[in-house]
Write a protein that holds these residues in place. Structure first.
Motif, PDB file in Angstrom:
ATOM      1  N   ASN A 175      37.386  38.935  39.483  1.00 55.00           N
ATOM      2  CA  ASN A 175      37.314  37.973  40.577  1.00 55.00           C
ATOM      3  C   ASN A 175      35.911  37.377  40.643  1.00 55.00           C
ATOM      4  OD1 ASN A 175      40.005  38.319  41.199  1.00 55.00           O
ATOM      5  ND2 ASN A 175      39.626  39.825  42.815  1.00 55.00           N
ATOM      6  N   THR A 176      35.256  37.461  41.784  1.00 56.15           N
ATOM      7  CA  THR A 176      33.938  36.863  41.932  1.00 56.15           C
ATOM      8  C   THR A 176      32.890  37.603  41.098  1.00 56.15           C
ATOM      9  OG1 THR A 176      34.457  36.103  44.165  1.00 56.15           O
ATOM     10  CG2 THR A 176      32.139  36.222  43.577  1.00 56.15           C
ATOM     11  N   MET A 177      32.001  36.844  40.462  1.00 57.98           N
ATOM     12  CA  MET A 177      30.881  37.395  39.719  1.00 57.98           C
ATOM     13  C   MET A 177      29.592  36.850  40.320  1.00 57.98           C
ATOM     14  SD  MET A 177      32.353  37.171  35.807  1.00 57.98           S
ATOM     15  CE  MET A 177      31.441  38.614  35.234  1.00 57.98           C
ATOM     16  N   ASN A 178      28.584  37.703  40.420  1.00 61.34           N
ATOM     17  CA  ASN A 178      27.342  37.340  41.090  1.00 61.34           C
ATOM     18  C   ASN A 178      26.126  37.768  40.283  1.00 61.34           C
ATOM     19  OD1 ASN A 178      28.660  36.616  43.775  1.00 61.34           O
ATOM     20  ND2 ASN A 178      29.201  38.797  43.636  1.00 61.34           N
TER      21      ASN A 178
ATOM     22  N   THR B  20      30.995  27.651  42.953  1.00 61.13           N
ATOM     23  CA  THR B  20      29.682  28.282  42.860  1.00 61.13           C
ATOM     24  C   THR B  20      28.907  28.166  44.160  1.00 61.13           C
ATOM     25  OG1 THR B  20      28.668  26.259  41.992  1.00 61.13           O
ATOM     26  CG2 THR B  20      29.536  27.836  40.384  1.00 61.13           C
ATOM     27  N   HIS B  21      27.969  29.089  44.354  1.00 60.22           N
ATOM     28  CA  HIS B  21      27.037  29.017  45.474  1.00 60.22           C
ATOM     29  C   HIS B  21      25.701  29.590  45.017  1.00 60.22           C
ATOM     30  CE1 HIS B  21      29.147  32.914  45.907  1.00 60.22           C
ATOM     31  NE2 HIS B  21      27.968  33.381  46.294  1.00 60.22           N
ATOM     32  N   TYR B  22      24.617  29.095  45.625  1.00 56.53           N
ATOM     33  CA  TYR B  22      23.272  29.459  45.220  1.00 56.53           C
ATOM     34  C   TYR B  22      22.385  29.726  46.424  1.00 56.53           C
ATOM     35  CZ  TYR B  22      24.727  27.364  40.792  1.00 56.53           C
ATOM     36  OH  TYR B  22      25.399  27.054  39.631  1.00 56.53           O
TER      37      TYR B  22
ATOM     38  N   THR C 135      21.766  27.677  37.206  1.00 58.34           N
ATOM     39  CA  THR C 135      23.178  27.365  37.084  1.00 58.34           C
ATOM     40  C   THR C 135      23.944  28.602  36.634  1.00 58.34           C
ATOM     41  OG1 THR C 135      22.699  25.060  36.465  1.00 58.34           O
ATOM     42  CG2 THR C 135      24.914  25.891  36.023  1.00 58.34           C
ATOM     43  N   ILE C 136      24.972  28.978  37.397  1.00 58.81           N
ATOM     44  CA  ILE C 136      25.816  30.104  37.033  1.00 58.81           C
ATOM     45  C   ILE C 136      27.102  29.580  36.390  1.00 58.81           C
ATOM     46  CG2 ILE C 136      26.938  30.227  39.301  1.00 58.81           C
ATOM     47  CD1 ILE C 136      26.995  33.290  38.967  1.00 58.81           C
TER      48      ILE C 136
ATOM     49  N   LEU D 167      20.989  37.865  46.958  1.00 57.32           N
ATOM     50  CA  LEU D 167      21.983  37.158  46.158  1.00 57.32           C
ATOM     51  C   LEU D 167      21.376  35.865  45.643  1.00 57.32           C
ATOM     52  CD1 LEU D 167      24.924  36.832  45.149  1.00 57.32           C
ATOM     53  CD2 LEU D 167      25.423  35.697  47.323  1.00 57.32           C
ATOM     54  N   VAL D 168      21.410  35.678  44.331  1.00 59.52           N
ATOM     55  CA  VAL D 168      20.858  34.489  43.700  1.00 59.52           C
ATOM     56  C   VAL D 168      21.932  33.430  43.509  1.00 59.52           C
ATOM     57  CG1 VAL D 168      19.716  33.571  41.640  1.00 59.52           C
ATOM     58  CG2 VAL D 168      19.073  35.823  42.541  1.00 59.52           C
ATOM     59  N   ALA D 169      23.072  33.832  42.966  1.00 56.45           N
ATOM     60  CA  ALA D 169      24.158  32.903  42.687  1.00 56.45           C
ATOM     61  C   ALA D 169      25.470  33.662  42.564  1.00 56.45           C
ATOM     62  CB  ALA D 169      23.890  32.114  41.401  1.00 56.45           C
ATOM     63  N   GLY D 170      26.565  32.976  42.823  1.00 53.12           N
ATOM     64  CA  GLY D 170      27.882  33.558  42.679  1.00 53.12           C
ATOM     65  C   GLY D 170      28.865  32.528  42.179  1.00 53.12           C
ATOM     66  N   ILE D 171      29.933  33.002  41.536  1.00 56.42           N
ATOM     67  CA  ILE D 171      30.980  32.117  41.037  1.00 56.42           C
ATOM     68  C   ILE D 171      32.324  32.800  41.204  1.00 56.42           C
ATOM     69  CG2 ILE D 171      30.650  32.925  38.649  1.00 56.42           C
ATOM     70  CD1 ILE D 171      31.403  30.024  37.772  1.00 56.42           C
TER      71      ILE D 171
END
Length: 122
Positions: free
Chosen positions: A32-35, A57-59, A68-69, A47-51
């Motif tokens: 599922n989500t990777m961060n 994505t969020h940063y 960029t993730i 938290l730096v970034a998630g997808i």
């Protein structure tokens, strides 16, 4: 059962770029989500970034526009492209993921990698 292994960290001059990779392996049903998180000495882990599995994505504000993730579900990998690096980006970077595993029945667990060091010098 499941392991996350980061790579790509190192020493880089301010203004330069690095690409971090995280490989997932084991009895994985789906991811599922990777961060990406990071932690500098004396500071909180952030938290730096998630997808998401759908590609959203969020940063963190501090890296917006520079990092960029991305993910590759065939290879079971997540990446963090880091551009215009600053000294303030120096930290240990950790891969994190919510993963469905096969253990009699499928269930979701949260996993962490061992971390990879990124050091930015001026």
């Amino acid at each position: 059962q499941v392991q996350l292994v980061e790579s790509g960290g190192g020493l880089v001059q301010a203004g330069g770029s690095l690409r971090l990779s995280c490989a997932a392996s084991g009895n994985i049903y789906s991811i599922n989500t990777m961060n990406w998180y990071r932690q500098a000495p004396t500071k909180q882990r952030e938290l730096v970034a998630g997808i998401t599995s759908g590609g959203s994505t969020h940063y963190a504000d501090s890296v917006k526009g520079r990092f960029t993730i991305s993910r590759d579900d065939v290879k079971k990998m997540v990446y963090l492209q880091m551009n215009s690096l600053k000294v303030e980006d120096t930290a240990t970077y950790y891969c994190n993921a919510d993963i469905w595993i096969e253990a009699g029945k499928v269930k979701m667990n949260n996993y962490w990698g061992q971390g990879t060091q990124v050091t930015v010098f001026s």
